[in-house]
Every structure is written in structure tokens, then in C-alpha cells.
Design a protein around this motif. Sequence first.
Motif, mmCIF file in Angstrom:
data_model
loop_
_atom_site.group_PDB
_atom_site.id
_atom_site.type_symbol
_atom_site.label_atom_id
_atom_site.label_comp_id
_atom_site.label_asym_id
_atom_site.label_seq_id
_atom_site.Cartn_x
_atom_site.Cartn_y
_atom_site.Cartn_z
ATOM 1 N N ARG A 100 -0.127 8.468 -9.236
ATOM 2 C CA ARG A 100 -1.549 8.730 -9.003
ATOM 3 C C ARG A 100 -2.235 9.156 -10.294
ATOM 4 N NH1 ARG A 100 -5.670 6.634 -6.733
ATOM 5 N NH2 ARG A 100 -7.120 8.045 -5.677
ATOM 6 N N MET A 101 -1.526 9.911 -11.117
ATOM 7 C CA MET A 101 -2.115 10.297 -12.394
ATOM 8 C C MET A 101 -2.312 9.070 -13.284
ATOM 9 S SD MET A 101 -3.493 12.765 -14.010
ATOM 10 C CE MET A 101 -2.982 14.235 -13.101
ATOM 11 N N ASP A 102 -1.431 8.082 -13.172
ATOM 12 C CA ASP A 102 -1.639 6.826 -13.904
ATOM 13 C C ASP A 102 -2.936 6.154 -13.460
ATOM 14 O OD1 ASP A 102 0.700 7.171 -15.305
ATOM 15 O OD2 ASP A 102 1.878 5.778 -14.086
ATOM 16 N N ASP A 103 -3.212 6.185 -12.141
ATOM 17 C CA ASP A 103 -4.478 5.632 -11.637
ATOM 18 C C ASP A 103 -5.665 6.354 -12.270
ATOM 19 O OD1 ASP A 103 -2.976 4.020 -9.934
ATOM 20 O OD2 ASP A 103 -3.221 5.346 -8.201
ATOM 21 N N ILE A 104 -5.531 7.667 -12.384
ATOM 22 C CA ILE A 104 -6.603 8.488 -12.962
ATOM 23 C C ILE A 104 -6.801 8.137 -14.436
ATOM 24 C CG2 ILE A 104 -7.239 10.868 -13.554
ATOM 25 C CD1 ILE A 104 -5.619 11.679 -10.972
ATOM 26 N N ALA A 153 0.808 -1.221 0.000
ATOM 27 C CA ALA A 153 0.000 0.000 0.000
ATOM 28 C C ALA A 153 0.839 1.267 0.000
ATOM 29 C CB ALA A 153 -0.925 0.007 1.221
ATOM 30 N N CYS A 154 2.118 1.161 0.343
ATOM 31 C CA CYS A 154 2.958 2.341 0.567
ATOM 32 C C CYS A 154 3.309 3.049 -0.741
ATOM 33 C CB CYS A 154 4.241 1.929 1.281
ATOM 34 S SG CYS A 154 5.396 3.297 1.557
ATOM 35 N N PRO A 155 2.960 4.322 -0.884
ATOM 36 C CA PRO A 155 3.288 5.039 -2.127
ATOM 37 C C PRO A 155 4.784 5.271 -2.291
ATOM 38 C CG PRO A 155 2.359 6.554 -0.508
ATOM 39 C CD PRO A 155 2.202 5.169 0.058
ATOM 40 N N ALA A 156 5.495 5.481 -1.182
ATOM 41 C CA ALA A 156 6.936 5.714 -1.270
ATOM 42 C C ALA A 156 7.656 4.459 -1.758
ATOM 43 C CB ALA A 156 7.479 6.152 0.090
ATOM 44 N N PHE A 157 7.253 3.295 -1.246
ATOM 45 C CA PHE A 157 7.862 2.040 -1.689
ATOM 46 C C PHE A 157 7.589 1.818 -3.172
ATOM 47 C CE2 PHE A 157 7.657 -2.562 -2.453
ATOM 48 C CZ PHE A 157 8.923 -2.946 -2.023
ATOM 49 N N ALA A 158 6.353 2.074 -3.595
ATOM 50 C CA ALA A 158 5.996 1.896 -5.006
ATOM 51 C C ALA A 158 6.790 2.833 -5.902
ATOM 52 C CB ALA A 158 4.497 2.121 -5.196
ATOM 53 N N ALA A 159 7.145 3.996 -5.365
ATOM 54 C CA ALA A 159 7.901 4.978 -6.143
ATOM 55 C C ALA A 159 9.399 4.699 -6.132
ATOM 56 C CB ALA A 159 7.636 6.380 -5.604
ATOM 57 N N GLY A 160 9.823 3.646 -5.424
ATOM 58 C CA GLY A 160 11.243 3.326 -5.361
ATOM 59 C C GLY A 160 12.024 4.226 -4.433
ATOM 60 N N GLY A 203 1.426 12.435 -2.572
ATOM 61 C CA GLY A 203 2.855 12.616 -2.355
ATOM 62 C C GLY A 203 3.247 13.870 -1.602
ATOM 63 N N TRP A 204 2.256 14.696 -1.196
ATOM 64 C CA TRP A 204 2.597 15.966 -0.541
ATOM 65 C C TRP A 204 2.781 15.817 0.966
ATOM 66 C CZ3 TRP A 204 1.125 19.380 3.223
ATOM 67 C CH2 TRP A 204 1.626 20.691 3.131
ATOM 68 N N GLY A 205 1.994 14.972 1.600
ATOM 69 C CA GLY A 205 1.882 14.951 3.055
ATOM 70 C C GLY A 205 3.156 14.579 3.784
ATOM 71 N N ARG A 211 10.398 6.933 -9.254
ATOM 72 C CA ARG A 211 9.267 7.627 -9.870
ATOM 73 C C ARG A 211 8.742 8.669 -8.900
ATOM 74 N NH1 ARG A 211 4.475 4.438 -12.266
ATOM 75 N NH2 ARG A 211 4.291 6.449 -13.327
ATOM 76 N N ARG A 212 7.928 9.578 -9.418
ATOM 77 C CA ARG A 212 7.258 10.547 -8.561
ATOM 78 C C ARG A 212 5.889 9.999 -8.175
ATOM 79 N NH1 ARG A 212 5.550 14.753 -10.832
ATOM 80 N NH2 ARG A 212 5.725 16.237 -9.111
ATOM 81 N N ILE A 213 5.529 10.148 -6.913
ATOM 82 C CA ILE A 213 4.240 9.637 -6.434
ATOM 83 C C ILE A 213 3.065 10.269 -7.178
ATOM 84 C CG2 ILE A 213 2.720 9.483 -4.421
ATOM 85 C CD1 ILE A 213 5.243 9.176 -2.698
#
Length: 629
Positions: free
Chosen positions: A582-586, A251-258, A562-564, A576-578
Amino acid sequence: MSALISLLWGVAVIGFVVGVMRRVSLWGQGQSARAALPLSLLLTIPKRYLVDLHHIVARDRYIARTHVAAAGGVVGSFVMLGVVYVAGFRNGLSYGLLWGLLALGLIGALFVARRRLVKPERLSGGPWMAVPYSLFAYGLGFLMLTLAESRAIDPALPWALIGGGLAVIGLIEITGGALLSRPLKHVLSGSVHLAFHPRQDRFDSVGQLSTDLKPIDSEAAQYGVGHVHDFEWNRLLSFDACVECGKCEAACPAFAAGQPLNPKKLIQDLVAGIEDRSDARYAGSPTPGLAVGQHHPGLDGDIIPSLIEEQTLYACTTCRACVNECPMMIEHVDAIVDMRRFVALEQGGVPGNANAALDALRHTDTVGGFDVSQRGNWSIDLDLPVASPGHAVDYLFWSGESAFELRNQKTLRLLAKLMKKAGLSVAVMGGRELDTGDVARRLGDELLFQNLAERNLARLAELDFKQIVTIDPHAFHALGQEYRAFGGDLDVLHHTQLLNALVQSGQLTISQRLSLGTLTYHDPCYLGRYNGEVDAPRALLKAITDDFVDMQRSAMDSRCCGWGGGAAFSDIPGERRIPDMRMDDIHQVAANTVAVACPNCMTMLDGVVQSQTEVVDIVELVADAVGVA
């Protein structure tokens, strides 16, 4: 045969008791818990296990059923072994119940084996791969022994040798796990953790979603957590309860972003610190960019950077996706912020541009270093009064940092116009409003946050208002939730809540339904996961258009922008940038428009280079539907 079974059972109990003593001594390195935790809380384990925990585990039905079969079968059969062979209750019913539970445990072992054979990447390997074999050995071993002892099968065959050997293998893992630090120490630590959880309010009827960050004493000898023993003892227990399922990792966005953060690895690093060893035994996905086996607690249990890297702590966006997914209700984010406090206040620095943001807050009371007296300039031509003592209003408009940002000023202005159209009594604070301190708290400068909180509350106490309304979920959360620790009792509304109420009540009338192509919505973490508000924005969007669709990762499962957590300032590099992810999800839902409900999400998503999807605040859509320009 009966004597052998009794001996094995007795030795297993002794081994388990010794294991309990060892783990208690390890947890006991920590500080005293803040709240009283009576031993009677142990009586809550069944309810918390069967109800409070399983509503999380049940999101994965396969594992929920596996857990019931494996845990129920093993624990139940072990108890029945004592009933039959130690207490001496031997009859058809007791034997039947014992064999039924052993069979249930074997079914659970089959489920575990199947999951391990087709192992999701998030699951740890190593010692965990032996768990199904140990469960099989325990179940088959005692099934052979008890069937032979009861003469249900020929006792002349070498069941004692075969069954006894298998039973020993199983018992070493199951009852010896706590002593040997094997995976099934979870039988102990997981259960006790549920009783003495650091967040007892997580088990309320609704459950507390927010963090549990505590104020610190400005006169304290040390700020934050820099050593293993600085954590409270029941937080050490909570880390020890981790089953390395990797749901936090997935679930972690930072991990997914490398970026250099894996929340599962971070918790296991803390377990290594508890046991005063290196991280070499870890057998899961590594922290991106950091080799396993290179970290060890320093002198006197030092954590940073000997065990956990500073960049790992500051890669976290504090989105709480890890906490939301964790089947053991471990509070990763609270631990991270506690360690950040040590970095910021004891070691004297935070990475990237975070220091500049904190310096600006200290000197100007704004993150961007703006003149706070200019905070109300965005509303000058809107004829909004500035709140002052003795002048009562219904709504106090909290502008936040958006007051200084041109793109987000548009959102503020449209909301003000909508509130005026609805006939609401509203005023802005202007220069009396300071930053809430959210960024300071997340970056670890708790003293700065507390200073801003106390000063804001003093200024708010001078004003006469009923509710605060804000477009910023971070301000919404800080004012409504975290200021309570400093005496704040504020009724705070997010603008989507207010607008939805106005539309539903008819105070704002939809004059035209919008045709937007495909519209989706991005949930801000501090509105959704932190405060549970996922319905009002959707109700509002569905009231103004028929084109709304949700993304796969939405509502409480939304991916962070990715801001918080100050991540936009600490700016830890990754692959990658978080916000791009998220834009890919969109784009996966082919959205022509994505609505946001947070100025920070607007900044992050609007900054993605793409032309397929327009990023707008919900306020803009409501204004179009109502006819406000």
C-alpha cells in the motif's frame, strides 16, 4: 434436415434437463436457506441479469459487450430453433431472427476467442480455453443446417454431416455443461444463482455493501461450517456460479502479497467439495505456496484442512475487495468467516497471536489486555464528562482500542478538542465501554462477539445520547450495522462524517488552507467498501487544501492496509507485507503526506519503514486548518 435439427434440439433439451437435475441434487446437499425463497424469484432473473449484474460487469466494457453478444446470441438462437423447428413457425421473419441471433453468437465467440488468445493471467485455462471453439461450432453448425434446410444454400452438399457434427460439439458444451461439469454449466447455475442469491438485499436500489454474518445459537450442535453440507443450499449454488474470471484474485491483497490465499481457488475448492472430487481439475493461478491436486474433501465432506488449509482462511483480511469485484456477486468473506467459526469454536484454535488476542478479550474486554477502567484516561485533562444514566448528551464518544495507544490518543484528543470548539455536547463512556468484538467475530469466535455485543448494548441502553461518534471504522461498522441483529438501533457517525458536516455548516471555520506538497488519502475498507463512505473524507480534505490527489486504487477499489479480519494477529507469512504494497501505491503518486481515517490503518502504514511520506490522521489536518492544537 428439418428432422435432424429437431432431433438435435430435443436431445439437447433432454441433456439440459438431466443436467439441471444433477446440479439441483448437488446444491441440495446444503442446509435449508434461512429466508423463504419462492420459485417466483426466477422471474427476477432478466432484471437482475440486465441491470443489477451488468453494472458490475460493465466495469470491463469489453466483457460486458462480449457477454451480451455471446449469451444473447446463443440463448436467443436456441429458443428460436425450438420456435421454428419444433413449434413450426416458419416464415421469413422467424428465419431472419434465427440467423441474426446465430450471427450475434458468432460475433460473441470472436470476442471470447480474442480474450482467450491474449489471456490475462487471472483467467483460468484448461476447459475454459475450449469455450470459444464450442461457441463457434454451435453457431456455424446450426447456421449450415438451417440455411440448407431453408434452401438458402445448396442442400445437396454435405451440410448435414458437417453442420450436424459441429452442432453436436457446441451443444455438448452449452447444454451439457451442467451435466458434465463443464464451464458453461454457468448458463444454469449463474442464472439460478441470481434468483436465489443468499443476499437478496444486494439487489435493492442501493444494494447492501456489508457482510451478512448471522448470529449463532449458543446451544447449537455445531458451530460454523466444517463440511460442505453445512453451507445453506443457495450458498453452494453461489459457489457453483463462479466463472473463474479471477477478478477477485487480482483484487486480493493477500494473494498479491504471496500469502496462501487465492479467493478464486478457494471458491473452486468449495465447488470440488460439492462434487466430491479433488482440486486437480483446477486450471487457474494456484494458491501461493500450495500445490494444485493435493486437496480432496475428507470423510463426510470435511473441508478443513483436507480441502482448504487453515492458513488460507486466516490469510484473509476480510477487506471485501473480492466481493466488490465479483461479477457474480459471490460472498467470499461470509464463507471464510463461517469456516473460521468452525476452526475457532470446534477445532479449538486460531493461528499466530490471534489466540492471545482472543484470550485478552475474554479476560479483560480489550484486545490488548488493558484495564478497561483506564479507557477514559486519555481525556481526563480535556474536561470531557463521563456519560452516566440521567445525564443527556448529543454525542457519545466511542474511544475503542485507540484509548490505550499513544499514537492514536493524539487523534482522539484532537477530535475531542474540535468537537468542543464547535460547541457540541459530548461525553465519553470511560470504563463502561467494552471492545465491540469486531476482532473476535472476524477471527471466528462468534460467541465472544455476541457476548460483547449484548453487554455493550445493555450499557448503552442505560445512557441518554443521540449519536455515537468514533474514529474507528471497525467500531463504526459493528455498532451501526452488526449490532442490529441483537436489537441495537444506534445512530453512529465516523469522525470524518462529523467533521465534514461541521466544516460545511460553518460550526468549524477553516482559518488557513494547508500547503502539504502532494496529499493523498487511504480509504479504510470498513468505511469505504463496507459502508460506502468515500465522499466525506475527500470533501473534508478538499476543503482544507488544494494539494489532494487520489491513488489509482482508491475509494471502493482501495487496497487494504492488511490489519482487518484479525490478520494483524494471525500474521500468516507471505512474500511481502500488505502495508508495504500500500505504501508503494502511495509513493506512485509521489505523496508527501497520506491521510488516514482509521487507527488500524495508521498503525499499519506508520509502521512501514520509509522516509518519503508522512502518515497522519485527517483529524490532524483539520485541526491545523482550524487552528486547534
